[in-house]
Scaffold this motif. Structure first.
Motif, PDB file in Angstrom:
ATOM      1  N   ASN A 283       0.845  -1.448   0.068  1.00 32.80           N
ATOM      2  CA  ASN A 283      -0.095   0.004  -0.009  1.00 32.80           C
ATOM      3  C   ASN A 283       0.879   1.134  -0.057  1.00 32.80           C
ATOM      4  O   ASN A 283       0.410   2.369  -0.008  1.00 32.80           O
ATOM      5  CB  ASN A 283      -0.945   0.143   1.390  1.00 32.80           C
ATOM      6  CG  ASN A 283      -1.701  -0.852   1.424  1.00 32.80           C
ATOM      7  OD1 ASN A 283      -1.871  -1.962   0.595  1.00 32.80           O
ATOM      8  ND2 ASN A 283      -2.558  -1.183   2.500  1.00 32.80           N
TER       9      ASN A 283
ATOM     10  N   LEU B 149       4.504   3.409  -4.307  1.00 37.27           N
ATOM     11  CA  LEU B 149       4.746   2.518  -4.844  1.00 37.27           C
ATOM     12  C   LEU B 149       4.343   2.507  -6.659  1.00 37.27           C
ATOM     13  O   LEU B 149       4.989   2.260  -7.675  1.00 37.27           O
ATOM     14  CB  LEU B 149       3.767   1.326  -4.538  1.00 37.27           C
ATOM     15  CG  LEU B 149       3.997  -0.275  -5.249  1.00 37.27           C
ATOM     16  CD1 LEU B 149       5.402  -0.759  -5.022  1.00 37.27           C
ATOM     17  CD2 LEU B 149       2.927  -1.240  -4.296  1.00 37.27           C
ATOM     18  N   SER B 150       3.149   3.289  -6.771  1.00 36.81           N
ATOM     19  CA  SER B 150       2.981   3.366  -8.355  1.00 36.81           C
ATOM     20  C   SER B 150       3.984   4.266  -8.914  1.00 36.81           C
ATOM     21  O   SER B 150       4.467   3.986 -10.191  1.00 36.81           O
ATOM     22  CB  SER B 150       1.605   4.248  -8.239  1.00 36.81           C
ATOM     23  OG  SER B 150       1.539   5.409  -7.962  1.00 36.81           O
TER      24      SER B 150
ATOM     25  N   TYR C 143      -0.480   5.958   9.272  1.00 39.34           N
ATOM     26  CA  TYR C 143      -1.728   6.745   9.628  1.00 39.34           C
ATOM     27  C   TYR C 143      -1.994   6.616  11.048  1.00 39.34           C
ATOM     28  O   TYR C 143      -1.872   7.609  11.821  1.00 39.34           O
ATOM     29  CB  TYR C 143      -2.599   6.486   8.833  1.00 39.34           C
ATOM     30  CG  TYR C 143      -3.895   7.552   8.896  1.00 39.34           C
ATOM     31  CD1 TYR C 143      -3.764   8.599   8.219  1.00 39.34           C
ATOM     32  CD2 TYR C 143      -4.877   7.516   9.709  1.00 39.34           C
ATOM     33  CE1 TYR C 143      -4.897   9.732   8.117  1.00 39.34           C
ATOM     34  CE2 TYR C 143      -5.998   8.046   9.738  1.00 39.34           C
ATOM     35  CZ  TYR C 143      -5.909   9.368   9.060  1.00 39.34           C
ATOM     36  OH  TYR C 143      -7.118  10.050   9.134  1.00 39.34           O
ATOM     37  N   ARG C 144      -2.164   5.447  11.520  1.00 42.84           N
ATOM     38  CA  ARG C 144      -2.556   5.043  12.898  1.00 42.84           C
ATOM     39  C   ARG C 144      -1.619   5.673  14.074  1.00 42.84           C
ATOM     40  O   ARG C 144      -2.129   6.263  14.915  1.00 42.84           O
ATOM     41  CB  ARG C 144      -2.934   3.688  13.120  1.00 42.84           C
ATOM     42  CG  ARG C 144      -3.291   3.527  14.330  1.00 42.84           C
ATOM     43  CD  ARG C 144      -4.074   1.833  14.400  1.00 42.84           C
ATOM     44  NE  ARG C 144      -4.723   1.791  15.604  1.00 42.84           N
ATOM     45  CZ  ARG C 144      -5.455   0.824  16.063  1.00 42.84           C
ATOM     46  NH1 ARG C 144      -5.357  -0.331  15.219  1.00 42.84           N
ATOM     47  NH2 ARG C 144      -6.113   0.736  17.174  1.00 42.84           N
TER      48      ARG C 144
ATOM     49  N   LEU D 182      -2.019   9.174  14.303  1.00 43.16           N
ATOM     50  CA  LEU D 182      -3.148   9.536  15.038  1.00 43.16           C
ATOM     51  C   LEU D 182      -2.543   9.616  16.534  1.00 43.16           C
ATOM     52  O   LEU D 182      -2.941  10.493  17.117  1.00 43.16           O
ATOM     53  CB  LEU D 182      -4.296   8.521  14.809  1.00 43.16           C
ATOM     54  CG  LEU D 182      -5.574   8.815  14.260  1.00 43.16           C
ATOM     55  CD1 LEU D 182      -5.559   9.822  13.175  1.00 43.16           C
ATOM     56  CD2 LEU D 182      -5.981   7.519  13.619  1.00 43.16           C
TER      57      LEU D 182
ATOM     58  N   ASP E  77       1.799  10.142   5.571  1.00 48.47           N
ATOM     59  CA  ASP E  77       0.816   9.466   5.993  1.00 48.47           C
ATOM     60  C   ASP E  77       0.530   9.906   7.477  1.00 48.47           C
ATOM     61  O   ASP E  77      -0.539  10.078   7.851  1.00 48.47           O
ATOM     62  CB  ASP E  77       1.119   8.011   6.154  1.00 48.47           C
ATOM     63  CG  ASP E  77       0.681   7.278   4.708  1.00 48.47           C
ATOM     64  OD1 ASP E  77       0.270   7.887   3.817  1.00 48.47           O
ATOM     65  OD2 ASP E  77       0.773   5.941   4.600  1.00 48.47           O
TER      66      ASP E  77
ATOM     67  N   ALA F  23      -5.927  15.197  10.522  1.00 44.90           N
ATOM     68  CA  ALA F  23      -7.288  14.550  10.965  1.00 44.90           C
ATOM     69  C   ALA F  23      -7.430  14.878  12.362  1.00 44.90           C
ATOM     70  O   ALA F  23      -8.520  15.239  12.516  1.00 44.90           O
ATOM     71  CB  ALA F  23      -7.407  13.233  10.694  1.00 44.90           C
TER      72      ALA F  23
ATOM     73  N   HIS G  82      -8.185  18.879  12.836  1.00 43.83           N
ATOM     74  CA  HIS G  82      -9.787  18.901  12.407  1.00 43.83           C
ATOM     75  C   HIS G  82     -10.433  18.545  13.769  1.00 43.83           C
ATOM     76  O   HIS G  82     -11.343  19.380  14.127  1.00 43.83           O
ATOM     77  CB  HIS G  82      -9.963  18.054  11.332  1.00 43.83           C
ATOM     78  CG  HIS G  82      -9.691  18.790  10.000  1.00 43.83           C
ATOM     79  ND1 HIS G  82     -10.850  19.655   9.514  1.00 43.83           N
ATOM     80  CD2 HIS G  82      -9.092  18.263   9.023  1.00 43.83           C
ATOM     81  CE1 HIS G  82     -10.489  19.943   8.411  1.00 43.83           C
ATOM     82  NE2 HIS G  82      -9.131  19.216   7.948  1.00 43.83           N
ATOM     83  N   GLY G  83     -10.362  17.327  14.115  1.00 42.71           N
ATOM     84  CA  GLY G  83     -11.177  16.891  15.406  1.00 42.71           C
ATOM     85  C   GLY G  83     -11.230  17.740  16.466  1.00 42.71           C
ATOM     86  O   GLY G  83     -12.125  17.823  17.157  1.00 42.71           O
TER      87      GLY G  83
ATOM     88  N   PRO H 127       0.792  10.566  -2.991  1.00 40.41           N
ATOM     89  CA  PRO H 127      -0.524  11.136  -3.419  1.00 40.41           C
ATOM     90  C   PRO H 127      -1.181  11.571  -2.284  1.00 40.41           C
ATOM     91  O   PRO H 127      -2.027  12.718  -2.621  1.00 40.41           O
ATOM     92  CB  PRO H 127      -0.925   9.943  -4.055  1.00 40.41           C
ATOM     93  CG  PRO H 127       0.126   9.045  -4.529  1.00 40.41           C
ATOM     94  CD  PRO H 127       1.210   9.283  -3.435  1.00 40.41           C
TER      95      PRO H 127
ATOM     96  N   SER I 177      -1.204  15.592  -1.618  1.00 39.25           N
ATOM     97  CA  SER I 177      -2.207  16.424  -2.429  1.00 39.25           C
ATOM     98  C   SER I 177      -3.558  16.239  -2.576  1.00 39.25           C
ATOM     99  O   SER I 177      -4.508  16.589  -3.212  1.00 39.25           O
ATOM    100  CB  SER I 177      -1.613  16.737  -3.942  1.00 39.25           C
ATOM    101  OG  SER I 177      -1.178  15.507  -4.376  1.00 39.25           O
ATOM    102  N   THR I 178      -3.733  14.870  -1.796  1.00 44.11           N
ATOM    103  CA  THR I 178      -5.319  14.228  -1.761  1.00 44.11           C
ATOM    104  C   THR I 178      -6.035  15.084  -0.700  1.00 44.11           C
ATOM    105  O   THR I 178      -7.133  15.695  -0.975  1.00 44.11           O
ATOM    106  CB  THR I 178      -5.396  12.935  -1.615  1.00 44.11           C
ATOM    107  OG1 THR I 178      -4.621  12.161  -2.820  1.00 44.11           O
ATOM    108  CG2 THR I 178      -6.967  12.345  -1.234  1.00 44.11           C
ATOM    109  N   ILE I 179      -5.464  15.351   0.521  1.00 47.40           N
ATOM    110  CA  ILE I 179      -6.264  15.739   1.776  1.00 47.40           C
ATOM    111  C   ILE I 179      -6.143  17.304   1.550  1.00 47.40           C
ATOM    112  O   ILE I 179      -5.567  17.873   0.768  1.00 47.40           O
ATOM    113  CB  ILE I 179      -5.530  15.273   2.814  1.00 47.40           C
ATOM    114  CG1 ILE I 179      -4.166  15.937   2.868  1.00 47.40           C
ATOM    115  CG2 ILE I 179      -5.620  13.856   2.883  1.00 47.40           C
ATOM    116  CD1 ILE I 179      -3.836  15.828   4.637  1.00 47.40           C
ATOM    117  N   TRP I 180      -7.011  17.810   2.426  1.00 48.03           N
ATOM    118  CA  TRP I 180      -7.126  19.308   2.396  1.00 48.03           C
ATOM    119  C   TRP I 180      -7.167  20.004   3.833  1.00 48.03           C
ATOM    120  O   TRP I 180      -7.753  19.217   4.750  1.00 48.03           O
ATOM    121  CB  TRP I 180      -8.611  19.595   1.719  1.00 48.03           C
ATOM    122  CG  TRP I 180      -8.631  21.027   1.502  1.00 48.03           C
ATOM    123  CD1 TRP I 180      -8.206  21.537   0.319  1.00 48.03           C
ATOM    124  CD2 TRP I 180      -9.082  22.085   2.360  1.00 48.03           C
ATOM    125  NE1 TRP I 180      -8.143  23.190   0.314  1.00 48.03           N
ATOM    126  CE2 TRP I 180      -8.797  23.352   1.454  1.00 48.03           C
ATOM    127  CE3 TRP I 180      -9.660  22.092   3.648  1.00 48.03           C
ATOM    128  CZ2 TRP I 180      -9.369  24.405   2.171  1.00 48.03           C
ATOM    129  CZ3 TRP I 180     -10.005  23.559   4.233  1.00 48.03           C
ATOM    130  CH2 TRP I 180      -9.795  24.545   3.401  1.00 48.03           C
TER     131      TRP I 180
END
Lengths: 335, 335
Positions: A68, A72-73, A219-220, A223, A245, A252, A255-256, A274, A277-280
């Motif tokens: 994941n 990788l891509s 990611y975890r 957190l 990540d 996040a 935000h919370g 990626p 630039s995906t999240i905001w």
DNA sequence: CTGTTAGCGCATTCAC
DNA sequence: GTGAATGCGCTAACAG
């Protein structure tokens, strides 16, 4: 458009053309110039497939551990593009599909690869390196923070990358900067931490112990780290996460907690995957040219795969260029 | 280990072996059996490179629009793996690198590809299809929700996928289920919505207008959609986002509002991209075998690239199998 | 139905 | 330094 067409056009034999293409040393400058000119005029491109029938296909293995990984891509793009260009065969092997990484390596060796590209943390794994050496398969380590002088490598300067980001944060006016560390088993983690600390020290800025928290590149883990950091009585005004990540996770959590990014909190990542630039808001991060690096790694590996036993030629160590990508997640501190 | 070794072992000529390998129709069963047995015993594998020198390399183009698509790496993995197996050359062309998609197609055509794999939304683009047809280049549409009968396609049943997820949510006990739509320009968006609505209707469950909100398959659009949905007086107990990126955004917003996932809110995604297992809680989603699908697409494309002008053979339409992956983001409703 | 002949585009080998 | 001959592993095109 073949070798022969070029030869005829240049008024030499096909062999001369072949030699020019392959950078053979003993050719008269006159002949070389003529051939080069004809190649140019005719727009000739050597046929990698045909070449491979004679030289044999260089098989290079690519091991990867994290299916994941957001990189990788880009990694695969670069690797396959180059493999296609030079006509070598890539064998991709996910270590996750095997009980141990060693088994994955064994499979590659059995398949007959001549070289293997090793991303972290495999490239720092002495056991795997030993296995490869025993089989006479050349390793190319990819993105290690501590390339061994004995092993051909393609990497970035993690120390410098972290320093760049830290300087950016400091230039913005931040003083209370926290760091979320990466997985301690990856050499990149410690190098990035060192880069951060060195730059802070150089700027005369203190780094309280509470401002450096453990992470695991996931990611975890981000957190957890973020909750720790943002729960502090004296909250940092900027958090530098050792990868994107974890930075996304920090975002996040902020935000919370109703903490505005970047006005109340700046967040920085690393890798420019990626998700950045995906999240905001999009993450300010350090970009590494993964695709180019992968291409280089494959090229080096293919070279090593070809010459069977020239163990004593010098190892090459390529360092890729880093860029600081400033997006919306960093800004001057509130006060 | 060559064709000739097998031929000698089987006591036939190399041509017979070649024919067996290539599934040539007119061969006596006796000969075929002998050859097959020898191949088995000798462990013979045909050499794709050598084959390519005679047949010419089938060049197949792959267009892609979103370099950050989380599916990209799985897609590339599958595509390149198959390309290596069958010895065909893949030309990857990011449409983003060109002013218009049409220019990207033109470049591929100039490069001499025999077929092109078209992911959405390009596969639904009539202009591009026309361009390809004019150049005699065969299209293979990838993951369209509405495969045209005239175009070879590899896809999933978006309607059924959405229905599966909706059934899962209903089975859990949810009644107030909201949907975040995808980009309206993608045919998948409407098919997924239809699957959702049909299943809800079948279960006798109402779908208030306020429970279906626009999205664009991006994280950011998911943020907006989630705020809308979670700000409602009567909040849904489950939100089904049309892809994982948007589901991740819903998750972030829920965090931000102090809404516990999955106890107070269930969240479902679609696609099973890396982000689904990256974030926490991990997303319940619909898995599609992207790598296998890409491999199939390349295989079909390579076949079409080979036979130049057999326009009238029937188009193939492959439907890949979907699976519901239940992770931690869905649970029975609170009450 | 099966075998023979003749290369694909290039690089290795050994002459000159 | 350069070129002619030879063959990589496979398959089109033809003969049987």
């Amino acid at each position: 458009m073949t070798l022969h067409d070029v030869a005829r056009h240049a008024g030499v034999s096909s062999m001369t053309v072949s030699r020019v293409i392959n950078d053979y040393a003993f050719i008269s400058e006159a002949a070389r110039a003529k051939v080069l000119k004809s190649i140019e005029e005719l727009g000739y491109r050597p046929n990698a497939v045909a070449r491979a029938t004679r030289t044999g296909v260089a098989q290079v293995g690519v091991l990867y551990s994290n299916p994941n990984s957001s990189n990788l891509s880009a990694f695969l793009m670069g690797a396959f593009r180059k493999a296609g260009e030079i006509g070598c065969q890539l064998l991709i092997e996910p270590t996750a599909a095997h009980p141990t990484p060693a088994r994955a390596v064994a499979k590659l060796i059995e398949a007959g690869v001549g070289a293997v590209v090793l991303p972290p943390p495999l490239c720092d794994n002495a056991k795997i390196l030993k296995l490869l050496a025993a089989a006479g398969v050349a390793p190319v380590s990819f993105a290690t923070a501590r390339p061994s002088p004995d092993v051909t490598s393609v990497a970035i300067d993690d120390f410098e990358g972290a320093a760049m980001m830290t300087r950016h944060l400091i230039a913005l006016g931040h003083v209370d900067i926290a760091l979320v560390r990466g997985d301690p088993s990856h050499s990149t983690s410690t190098r990035r931490e060192e880069g951060f600390r060195a730059t802070m020290a150089q700027a005369g800025l203190a780094v309280p112990d509470a401002y450096v928290v453990e992470g695991a590149f996931t990611y975890r883990s981000g957190l957890t780290a973020a909750s720790q950091l943002l729960g502090l009585r004296r909250r940092p005004s900027a958090i530098f996460a050792s990868n994107d990540d974890m930075a996304a996770a920090v975002s996040a959590v902020a935000h919370g907690m109703g903490i505005a990014v970047p006005t109340e909190l700046s967040i920085a990542g690393f890798d420019d995957t990626p998700v950045a630039s995906t999240i905001w808001p999009q993450l300010t991060t350090i970009h590494q040219p993964i695709a180019d690096m992968a291409a280089t790694a494959v090229e080096l590996a293919a070279g090593l795969a070809r010459r069977d036993a020239d163990d004593d030629q010098p190892r090459r160590h390529v360092l890729a260029e880093l860029t600081l990508v400033v997006r919306q997640s960093t800004a001057p501190p509130a006060s």
